[in-house]
Write an enzyme that holds these catalytic residues in place. Structure first.
Site, mmCIF file in Angstrom:
data_model
loop_
_atom_site.group_PDB
_atom_site.id
_atom_site.type_symbol
_atom_site.label_atom_id
_atom_site.label_comp_id
_atom_site.label_asym_id
_atom_site.label_seq_id
_atom_site.Cartn_x
_atom_site.Cartn_y
_atom_site.Cartn_z
ATOM 1 N N THR A 176 -26.019 6.702 -32.442
ATOM 2 C CA THR A 176 -24.843 5.886 -32.114
ATOM 3 C C THR A 176 -24.540 4.842 -33.174
ATOM 4 O O THR A 176 -23.496 4.186 -33.119
ATOM 5 C CB THR A 176 -25.055 5.175 -30.763
ATOM 6 N N LEU A 214 -13.601 -5.439 -26.361
ATOM 7 C CA LEU A 214 -13.864 -4.602 -25.192
ATOM 8 C C LEU A 214 -12.745 -4.666 -24.161
ATOM 9 O O LEU A 214 -12.975 -4.704 -22.954
ATOM 10 C CB LEU A 214 -15.216 -4.965 -24.552
ATOM 11 N N ASP A 250 -21.435 -6.845 -33.043
ATOM 12 C CA ASP A 250 -20.086 -6.339 -33.317
ATOM 13 C C ASP A 250 -18.963 -7.324 -33.001
ATOM 14 O O ASP A 250 -17.832 -7.106 -33.437
ATOM 15 C CB ASP A 250 -19.839 -5.062 -32.502
ATOM 16 N N HIS A 289 0.837 -1.192 0.000
ATOM 17 C CA HIS A 289 0.000 0.000 0.000
ATOM 18 C C HIS A 289 0.877 1.249 0.000
ATOM 19 O O HIS A 289 2.100 1.175 0.112
ATOM 20 C CB HIS A 289 -0.921 -0.010 1.223
ATOM 21 N N GLU A 324 1.462 3.680 2.136
ATOM 22 C CA GLU A 324 2.306 3.956 3.299
ATOM 23 C C GLU A 324 3.580 3.110 3.268
ATOM 24 O O GLU A 324 4.672 3.597 3.588
ATOM 25 C CB GLU A 324 1.533 3.671 4.590
ATOM 26 N N ARG A 366 -12.039 3.050 -19.895
ATOM 27 C CA ARG A 366 -12.103 1.602 -19.684
ATOM 28 C C ARG A 366 -11.017 1.156 -18.707
ATOM 29 O O ARG A 366 -11.260 0.362 -17.798
ATOM 30 C CB ARG A 366 -11.878 0.855 -21.000
ATOM 31 N N GLU A 378 -20.606 0.054 -21.922
ATOM 32 C CA GLU A 378 -20.544 0.284 -23.372
ATOM 33 C C GLU A 378 -21.514 -0.690 -24.013
ATOM 34 O O GLU A 378 -21.146 -1.817 -24.338
ATOM 35 C CB GLU A 378 -19.121 0.090 -23.913
#
Length: 375
Positions: free
Chosen positions: A173, A216, A212, A55, A57, A196, A303
């Site tokens: 679209t 993605l 399509d 992390h 710190e 994304r 999307e």
């Protein structure tokens, strides 16, 4: 007392560090830490790494040690409360205590119920002076905004839902024949990949998959982490040879109609199939969001086509929109979302424009439904 210049300078550095965690820390929050001495000199700084790694710190303490600095008596400035529980890594508050820091400045308390003030209490019990900024302090607001998905998951138990739309100026679209590549410019598409990349998961519908056959994934910007993919597929029509299957990326397919043979075939390809039946043979979208939160999804990037977009909007499940408008008119074609009809303009869904920017020839609008961030 802290030097007058300290809070602004160190918090600015810590916030800059937190920004660097945007593409790497998920599902952990994006956190930055800066350790300074009494004169405000930076001894070490760092940001949260990938899940299971150090992390912020710990990274700052390591940087100080590598530079040969002794942090005893120093001040640690951290954008989010140091964790106090054993998760994938040991508690960060214990590391600060063991290092001997004298003060800790926290921009925002952690909303995680496993922390939520316990880290601050443990630091104070060890004799460390802890200051927490007011919730309306600019640095505190910046921390929450950067981690709005994490706050949403911890408080609302659902991801922060951001819907991306690329359209012509008249809101289309795709053409009537389904063609949509490319309405917007390369600059807008690259920016879309950046959105994304910061998300925990990308959501689409089976209509987009069948029309399509998209991947993605994130290709146009550099990233070490691919977001998960989520498909709403009520009748389990996802083809086994679809492009969306990708090694090293979780794929969640939500269905309404049970088809255990297809489920087994999809899971053999690496997908996880979840049955969540709602009304009219459709997936229960609200339940899906709750399930995704349990799977540690902070930001969900949508999307999809106009039907799924419309369903999400109609059910009040979308928090904000990132819309790219191209300087062209298409006329007849598919719209951004199919919902309604409404009979009065007063029934329209209100939005607030958060930012408006030019990306090449296109316009990018970031809009939020008013009050959605009030949780």
């Amino acid at each position: 007392m802290l030097p007058i210049h300290f809070p602004a300078a160190a918090l600015q550095e810590a916030t800059a560090q937190a920004l660097q965690a945007t593409l790497v820390s998920d599902p952990n929050p994006r956190v930055g830490c800066v350790i300074v001495d009494a004169r405000g000199r930076t001894l070490g700084q760092g940001h949260t790494q990938a899940a299971g790694l150090a992390h912020a710190e710990i990274m700052a303490l390591r940087a100080a040690r590598a530079a040969g600095f002794d942090v005893r008596g120093a001040t640690a400035c951290v954008t989010l409360e140091p964790c106090s529980h054993h998760g994938r890594t040991p508690p960060c508050c214990d590391a600060l205590i063991e290092a001997g820091v004298h003060r800790v400045l926290v921009a925002r308390q952690d909303p995680n119920p496993l922390v939520a003030g316990r880290g601050i209490a443990r630091l104070r019990a060890a004799g460390i002076e802890v200051s927490v900024l007011d919730a309306d302090d600019p640095a505190a607001l910046a921390t929450r905004e950067l981690n709005i998905g994490f706050f949403s998951r911890m408080i609302r138990k659902t991801p922060w839902v951001r819907m991306k739309v690329a359209a012509s100026l008249d809101g289309k679209t795709a053409l009537n024949n389904g063609a949509s590549q490319w309405i917007t410019s390369e600059a807008a598409r690259t920016d879309g990949h950046a959105w994304r990349a910061r998300a925990s998961a990308v959501l689409t519908g089976i209509g987009t998959v069948l029309q399509d056959n998209p991947r993605l994934d994130v290709r146009l910007v550099a990233t070490k982490r691919q977001p998960h993919l989520v498909v709403v597929d009520s009748r389990l029509e996802t083809p086994l040879d679809a492009h969306l299957f990708m090694a090293g990326r979780a794929l969640y397919i939500y269905a309404a109609e049970q088809n255990d043979a297809k489920k087994s075939a999809l899971e053999a390809r690496g997908a996880t199939v979840i049955y969540l039946s709602g009304v009219n043979g459709k997936v229960d979208l609200a339940a899906m969001l709750r399930d995704l939160a349990r799977r540690e999804v902070n930001e969900l990037h949508v999307e999809a086509g106009h039907k799924l977009n419309g369903s999400l909007i109609r059910e009040g499940l979308v928090d904000e929109f990132v819309v790219y408008l191209a300087p062209k008119l298409i006329g007849q074609g598919s719209g951004m979302a199919s919902f309604g009809p409404i009979s009065e303009l007063s029934q329209a869904i209100p939005l607030e424009f958060k930012s408006i920017d030019m990306l090449g020839p296109d316009l990018r609008i970031l809009a939020r439904i008013p009050g959605r961030e009030q949780f």
